[in-house]
Design a protein around this motif. Structure first.
Motif, PDB file in Angstrom:
ATOM      1  N   LYS A 192       0.949  -1.123  -0.180  1.00 13.30           N
ATOM      2  CA  LYS A 192      -0.248   0.029   0.040  1.00 13.30           C
ATOM      3  C   LYS A 192       0.862   1.249   0.050  1.00 13.30           C
ATOM      4  O   LYS A 192       2.146   1.344   0.577  1.00 13.30           O
ATOM      5  CB  LYS A 192      -1.037  -0.132   1.058  1.00 13.30           C
ATOM      6  N   LEU A 193       0.208   2.353  -0.507  1.00 11.94           N
ATOM      7  CA  LEU A 193       1.133   3.388  -0.653  1.00 11.94           C
ATOM      8  C   LEU A 193       0.409   4.415   0.496  1.00 11.94           C
ATOM      9  O   LEU A 193      -0.733   4.521   0.821  1.00 11.94           O
ATOM     10  CB  LEU A 193       0.737   4.255  -1.840  1.00 11.94           C
ATOM     11  N   VAL A 194       1.735   5.160   1.162  1.00 19.60           N
ATOM     12  CA  VAL A 194       1.518   5.966   2.317  1.00 19.60           C
ATOM     13  C   VAL A 194       2.070   7.309   2.202  1.00 19.60           C
ATOM     14  O   VAL A 194       3.188   7.267   1.801  1.00 19.60           O
ATOM     15  CB  VAL A 194       1.792   5.276   3.514  1.00 19.60           C
ATOM     16  N   ILE A 195       1.421   8.438   2.193  1.00 16.89           N
ATOM     17  CA  ILE A 195       1.889   9.656   2.307  1.00 16.89           C
ATOM     18  C   ILE A 195       1.336  10.435   3.581  1.00 16.89           C
ATOM     19  O   ILE A 195       0.689   9.887   4.224  1.00 16.89           O
ATOM     20  CB  ILE A 195       1.395  10.380   0.922  1.00 16.89           C
ATOM     21  N   ASP A 196       1.841  11.929   3.523  1.00 19.73           N
ATOM     22  CA  ASP A 196       1.453  12.479   4.794  1.00 19.73           C
ATOM     23  C   ASP A 196      -0.154  12.468   4.874  1.00 19.73           C
ATOM     24  O   ASP A 196      -0.891  12.319   3.903  1.00 19.73           O
ATOM     25  CB  ASP A 196       1.815  14.024   4.384  1.00 19.73           C
ATOM     26  N   GLU A 197      -0.533  12.423   6.213  1.00 18.21           N
ATOM     27  CA  GLU A 197      -1.839  12.102   6.369  1.00 18.21           C
ATOM     28  C   GLU A 197      -2.785  13.232   6.102  1.00 18.21           C
ATOM     29  O   GLU A 197      -4.025  13.043   5.903  1.00 18.21           O
ATOM     30  CB  GLU A 197      -1.912  11.704   8.022  1.00 18.21           C
ATOM     31  N   LEU A 198      -1.988  14.436   5.855  1.00 19.11           N
ATOM     32  CA  LEU A 198      -2.928  15.770   5.412  1.00 19.11           C
ATOM     33  C   LEU A 198      -3.180  15.937   4.072  1.00 19.11           C
ATOM     34  O   LEU A 198      -3.760  16.806   3.733  1.00 19.11           O
ATOM     35  CB  LEU A 198      -2.187  17.074   5.870  1.00 19.11           C
ATOM     36  N   GLN A 199      -2.576  14.750   3.295  1.00 12.02           N
ATOM     37  CA  GLN A 199      -2.591  14.740   1.915  1.00 12.02           C
ATOM     38  C   GLN A 199      -3.580  13.809   1.415  1.00 12.02           C
ATOM     39  O   GLN A 199      -3.528  12.556   1.842  1.00 12.02           O
ATOM     40  CB  GLN A 199      -1.391  14.774   1.144  1.00 12.02           C
ATOM     41  N   LEU A 200      -4.307  13.993   0.391  1.00 12.68           N
ATOM     42  CA  LEU A 200      -4.927  12.958  -0.329  1.00 12.68           C
ATOM     43  C   LEU A 200      -4.193  11.843  -1.295  1.00 12.68           C
ATOM     44  O   LEU A 200      -3.385  12.495  -1.867  1.00 12.68           O
ATOM     45  CB  LEU A 200      -6.288  13.448  -1.216  1.00 12.68           C
ATOM     46  N   LEU A 201      -4.347  10.631  -1.207  1.00 10.04           N
ATOM     47  CA  LEU A 201      -3.778   9.763  -2.048  1.00 10.04           C
ATOM     48  C   LEU A 201      -4.040  10.135  -3.374  1.00 10.04           C
ATOM     49  O   LEU A 201      -5.302  10.467  -3.838  1.00 10.04           O
ATOM     50  CB  LEU A 201      -3.958   8.369  -1.992  1.00 10.04           C
ATOM     51  N   PRO A 202      -3.038  10.433  -4.333  1.00 11.52           N
ATOM     52  CA  PRO A 202      -3.341  10.479  -5.829  1.00 11.52           C
ATOM     53  C   PRO A 202      -3.994   9.229  -6.473  1.00 11.52           C
ATOM     54  O   PRO A 202      -3.959   8.196  -6.255  1.00 11.52           O
ATOM     55  CB  PRO A 202      -1.927  10.904  -6.467  1.00 11.52           C
ATOM     56  N   GLU A 203      -4.813   9.794  -7.537  1.00  8.42           N
ATOM     57  CA  GLU A 203      -5.603   8.794  -8.285  1.00  8.42           C
ATOM     58  C   GLU A 203      -4.225   8.087  -9.141  1.00  8.42           C
ATOM     59  O   GLU A 203      -3.302   8.555  -9.810  1.00  8.42           O
ATOM     60  CB  GLU A 203      -6.340   9.438  -9.471  1.00  8.42           C
ATOM     61  N   PRO A 204      -4.122   6.674  -9.124  1.00  6.48           N
ATOM     62  CA  PRO A 204      -3.171   6.043  -9.881  1.00  6.48           C
ATOM     63  C   PRO A 204      -3.351   6.153 -11.467  1.00  6.48           C
ATOM     64  O   PRO A 204      -4.324   6.504 -12.099  1.00  6.48           O
ATOM     65  CB  PRO A 204      -3.467   4.321  -9.564  1.00  6.48           C
ATOM     66  N   LEU A 205      -2.132   6.255 -11.982  1.00 10.19           N
ATOM     67  CA  LEU A 205      -1.794   6.357 -13.417  1.00 10.19           C
ATOM     68  C   LEU A 205      -2.467   5.289 -14.125  1.00 10.19           C
ATOM     69  O   LEU A 205      -3.337   5.553 -15.090  1.00 10.19           O
ATOM     70  CB  LEU A 205      -0.400   6.537 -13.731  1.00 10.19           C
ATOM     71  N   VAL A 206      -2.309   4.102 -13.531  1.00  7.34           N
ATOM     72  CA  VAL A 206      -2.894   2.876 -14.251  1.00  7.34           C
ATOM     73  C   VAL A 206      -2.891   1.870 -13.143  1.00  7.34           C
ATOM     74  O   VAL A 206      -2.114   1.644 -12.388  1.00  7.34           O
ATOM     75  CB  VAL A 206      -1.820   2.204 -15.270  1.00  7.34           C
ATOM     76  N   VAL A 207      -3.972   1.005 -13.232  1.00  5.75           N
ATOM     77  CA  VAL A 207      -4.187  -0.018 -12.214  1.00  5.75           C
ATOM     78  C   VAL A 207      -4.117  -1.338 -13.062  1.00  5.75           C
ATOM     79  O   VAL A 207      -4.706  -1.817 -13.944  1.00  5.75           O
ATOM     80  CB  VAL A 207      -5.502  -0.120 -11.379  1.00  5.75           C
ATOM     81  N   LEU A 208      -2.940  -2.179 -12.482  1.00  6.52           N
ATOM     82  CA  LEU A 208      -2.656  -3.706 -13.060  1.00  6.52           C
ATOM     83  C   LEU A 208      -2.753  -4.766 -12.357  1.00  6.52           C
ATOM     84  O   LEU A 208      -3.036  -4.351 -10.959  1.00  6.52           O
ATOM     85  CB  LEU A 208      -1.496  -3.718 -13.915  1.00  6.52           C
ATOM     86  N   PRO A 209      -3.107  -5.777 -12.631  1.00  3.99           N
ATOM     87  CA  PRO A 209      -3.208  -7.110 -11.795  1.00  3.99           C
ATOM     88  C   PRO A 209      -1.959  -7.184 -10.883  1.00  3.99           C
ATOM     89  O   PRO A 209      -2.098  -7.593  -9.700  1.00  3.99           O
ATOM     90  CB  PRO A 209      -3.435  -8.235 -12.955  1.00  3.99           C
ATOM     91  N   MET A 210      -0.709  -6.649 -11.459  1.00  4.71           N
ATOM     92  CA  MET A 210       0.519  -6.850 -10.454  1.00  4.71           C
ATOM     93  C   MET A 210       0.738  -5.888  -9.589  1.00  4.71           C
ATOM     94  O   MET A 210       1.293  -5.800  -8.644  1.00  4.71           O
ATOM     95  CB  MET A 210       1.726  -6.941 -11.239  1.00  4.71           C
ATOM     96  N   GLY A 211       0.082  -4.574  -9.636  1.00  4.88           N
ATOM     97  CA  GLY A 211       0.026  -3.470  -8.906  1.00  4.88           C
ATOM     98  C   GLY A 211      -0.435  -2.249  -9.832  1.00  4.88           C
ATOM     99  O   GLY A 211      -1.028  -2.221 -10.855  1.00  4.88           O
ATOM    100  N   SER A 212      -0.094  -0.921  -9.250  1.00 10.01           N
ATOM    101  CA  SER A 212      -0.605   0.182  -9.770  1.00 10.01           C
ATOM    102  C   SER A 212       0.769   1.322  -9.905  1.00 10.01           C
ATOM    103  O   SER A 212       1.857   1.173  -8.952  1.00 10.01           O
ATOM    104  CB  SER A 212      -1.770   0.912  -8.835  1.00 10.01           C
TER     105      SER A 212
END
Length: 513
Positions: A408-428
Motif C-alpha cells: 500500500k502507498l502511504v503519504i502525509d496524512e494531511l494529503q489525499l492519495l493521488p489517483e493511480p496512473l494505471v491499475v494492473l493485476p500486478m500493482g499500480s
C-alpha cells in the motif's frame, strides 16, 4: 592613431561592437603585435602633462592593458612598477598610477582589488594579466607541475567529494611565495577545468595534437587560458597539457566502461494499458579468456543475450585472436537493449562457438522485482529510467512509483492519495511529487524527493545470486565480492571490510564465483 581609435579597433577585431564585456584582461588575448602597438601609443601619451582623468578613459584603459600584458609575458619576479614604466620611459607618481588604474579598470568594467592596506593597484593589474609566462614555463617555479597534477587527479576530486579548487590548494606550497594565494589557486583550477572540458570533446586519434583539433572545431578555444599562447613555446606547452588531459579522459572512459561491464540499466517504455520494461545491457569492449585455443575450432564467435534459459537476442559475429596464449575477443557492440519478457529472471551474456558457450557472464542487477518492492521511475531525456527499487533519496521532484498489489502507498496524512496512473493485476503506478512510503507485508520503503544531493554508496556487491523465494530477497551463493564504484583506487585505504563486526581479514571465507 590615438588610444580611443586603437581600442575601438582592438574590440572590433574581437566582435565586441558594444564595448568591453567585464571579463579579465587576459581573456582578450592581446597579440604580440598589439602589445608592441600599445607601447608605441603609451610612449607618446605624455603622462606628465595629461590632465587627471575623472571618468573612464581610453588612455588609462590602454595603460592597464599594457601593464597586465607586460606582467603576463615578461614578469621577472620583481613586484614593482619599474619594469613596465622603464619600457614606456616614464616614472609615474603613486597618485598618477592610482588614477590610471581606477579609470582604466572602470573602462574595462573591472574592479580594483583591495588588501589590508587599502587599494592594491599593482596587484590588480597583475591579477588581470593572469599567470606570468616566465614562471609558468619554468619547471622550477611549480606552476606547470601543479597543472599536471591537477589534470592527473581531476577525477579524484569527485571521488573524495572535494572541489577542484580545494584539491589544487594541496600544490600551492610548490609555488613562489608571492603566488601562494587563493586568486592564483583559482586561476590554476580554472586552467585544469578548461583543459579537462576540452579533453572530453577531443577524439583519441588527436591525442598527440589536440590543439590542432580545437583549432578546427573551437576557433576561440585559446581565449580561456590566462597565459599567452603566441609567445615562445606557449602553444606547445598548452598542447602538452591538453595531451595529458586527453589521456586522463581516455583512461577515465575505459575505467567507467570496465565498471559498467556486465551491468544493466532498466527503463519503463510503456505504463498503460500494460507496463513494458526495457533493459539496457553494458558490455566491455574486450573479453580475454584463459582458454586453450586448441579446444576452439574457429576464431569466429557469436554473442548472445539470454533471459534465464531463453535466447532473447543475438548480436553480430565477432572475431578473436590469440595473444600471450590467451583468447582475446573485441566486441563491436557494447550496449544492447532488450524488451523484457520475464523481469524476475536474470540476464546472461554468452560468447558462442558454433552454438556452444565458451564464456558466460551474468548481468549484475538484471532482475526487476514487481512483487516485493516498489519501483521508482524518473523521467530523463524523454525516457522513464528506473532510479530505485528500494528506499531512496532523489533530486527529482516528480516520479512515478509502482506499488505492488500486496503493498500500500502511504503519504502525509494531511494529503489525499493521488489517483493511480494505471491499475494492473500486478500493482499500480502512481504519479507523485511528495515524499511517500510503500509498505509491503515484509518491509517499509521510504522515497524522498527534491533532495539537495543524491548520495550514492561507492560500494557494490557482486556475486552469484540465488533466485528463489527467500527472506531477505537478495541471497548470494557463497560470499559476494565487495567492489568500489569509483575509478580512483586511492580511496580504498579509507575503508575497512567487516563480516558481522569481525574484520574480513580475520574471517576464513569461501568467496562466491
Amino acid at each position: 592613431m590615438n588610444t580611443q581609435q586603437w581600442i575601438t579597433e582592438f574590440l572590433f577585431t574581437r566582435a565586441l561592437f558594444k564595448g568591453p564585456v567585464s571579463k579579465p584582461l587576459y581573456a582578450y588575448q592581446v597579440t604580440e603585435e598589439e602589445y608592441s602597438q600599445l607601447i608605441s601609443l603609451l610612449q607618446d601619451a605624455c603622462f606628465d602633462t595629461h590632465p587627471a582623468f575623472t571618468k573612464p578613459h581610453p588612455t588609462a584603459a590602454c595603460f592597464c592593458l599594457f601593464v597586465a600584458e607586460y606582467y603576463r609575458r615578461y614578469y621577472n619576479g620583481n613586484w614593482d612598477w619599474r619594469g613596465a614604466e622603464d619600457i614606456l620611459g616614464v616614472q609615474l607618481s603613486q597618485t598618477d598610477r592610482s588614477i590610471l588604474v581606477k579609470r582604466g579598470l572602470e573602462y574595462w568594467q573591472r574592479e580594483v582589488k583591495t588588501n589590508n592596506n587599502g587599494y592594491n593597484y599593482l596587484g590588480s593589474l597583475f591579477a588581470e594579466g593572469g599567470l606570468p609566462w616566465p614562471l609558468v614555463s619554468g619547471e622550477q617555479h611549480g606552476f606547470g607541475r601543479a597543472i599536471k597534477r591537477g589534470i592527473k587527479n581531476f577525477y579524484r576530486s569527485d571521488d573524495l567529494k572535494r572541489s577542484l579548487t580545494d584539491l589544487m590548494q594541496d600544490y600551492q606550497k610548490e609555488l613562489p611565495q608571492s603566488f601562494q594565494n587563493f586568486e592564483t589557486i583559482q586561476l590554476l583550477a580554472a586552467i585544469v577545468h578548461q583543459l579537462m572540458s576540452y579533453a572530453q570533446k577531443i577524439p583519441q586519434e588527436y591525442k598527440r595534437e589536440p590543439a590542432r583539433y580545437l583549432d578546427q572545431t573551437v576557433p576561440d578555444w585559446n581565449n580561456a587560458f590566462p597565459i599567452p599562447l603566441d609567445i615562445g613555446n606557449g602553444r606547445q606547452l598548452v598542447n602538452e597539457w591538453l595531451a595529458d588531459a586527453v589521456f586522463i579522459e581516455g583512461e577515465q572512459k575505459l575505467t567507467k566502461e570496465k565498471l559498467k561491464a556486465f551491468s544493466a540499466q532498466h527503463y519503463v517504455t510503456c505504463f498503460s494499458p500494460e507496463t513494458f520494461f526495457e533493459s539496457e545491457v553494458f558490455l566491455p569492449r574486450n573479453i580475454t579468456l584463459d582458454i586453450d585455443h586448441t579446444v576452439v575450432s574457429t576464431m569466429r564467435f557469436e554473442t548472445a543475450l539470454y533471459e534465464g534459459q531463453r535466447l532473447a537476442q543475438k548480436s553480430i559475429a565477432v572475431y578473436g585472436q590469440i595473444q600471450d596464449n590467451k583468447l582475446s575477443v573485441r566486441l563491436s557492440v557494447t550496449q544492447l537493449r532488450l524488451l523484457r519478457d520475464k523481469t524476475d529472471v536474470p540476464l546472461f551474456f554468452k560468447l558462442l562457438e558454433n552454438g556452444r558457450a565458451i564464456f558466460t557472464a551474468e548481468i549484475d542487477n538484471s532482475t526487476i522485482d514487481t512483487v516485493n518492492a516498489p519501483i521508482v521511475a524518473v523521467e530523463e531525456d524523454d525516457r522513464w529510467v528506473i532510479a530505485a527499487t528500494a528506499s531512496c533519496s532523489l533530486k527529482a521532484t516528480n516520479v512515478r512509483t509502482f506499488v505492488p498489489a500486496t503493498a500500500k502507498l502511504v503519504i502525509d496524512e494531511l494529503q489525499l492519495l493521488p489517483e493511480p496512473l494505471v491499475v494492473l493485476p500486478m500493482g499500480s503506478w502512481f504519479p507523485l511529487s511528495v515524499n511517500h512510503s510503500v509498505v509491503t507485508p515484509q518491509d517499509k520503503f521510504l522515497v524522498s524527493l527534491n533532495c539537495a544531493a543524491l548520495q550514492i554508496s561507492p560500494f557494490k556487491l557482486s556475486g552469484r545470486q540465488f533466485y528463489g523465494e527467500t527472506s531477505p530477497q537478495t541471497v548470494y551463493l557463497g560470499f559476494p565480492r565487495l567492489s568500489v564504484n569509483q575509478a580512483d583506487e586511492t580511496v580504498l585505504p579509507q575503508y575497512f571490510e567487516f563480516f558481522n563486526g569481525i574484520p574480513a581479514k580475520n574471517v576464513p571465507l569461501m568467496l562466491g564465483p
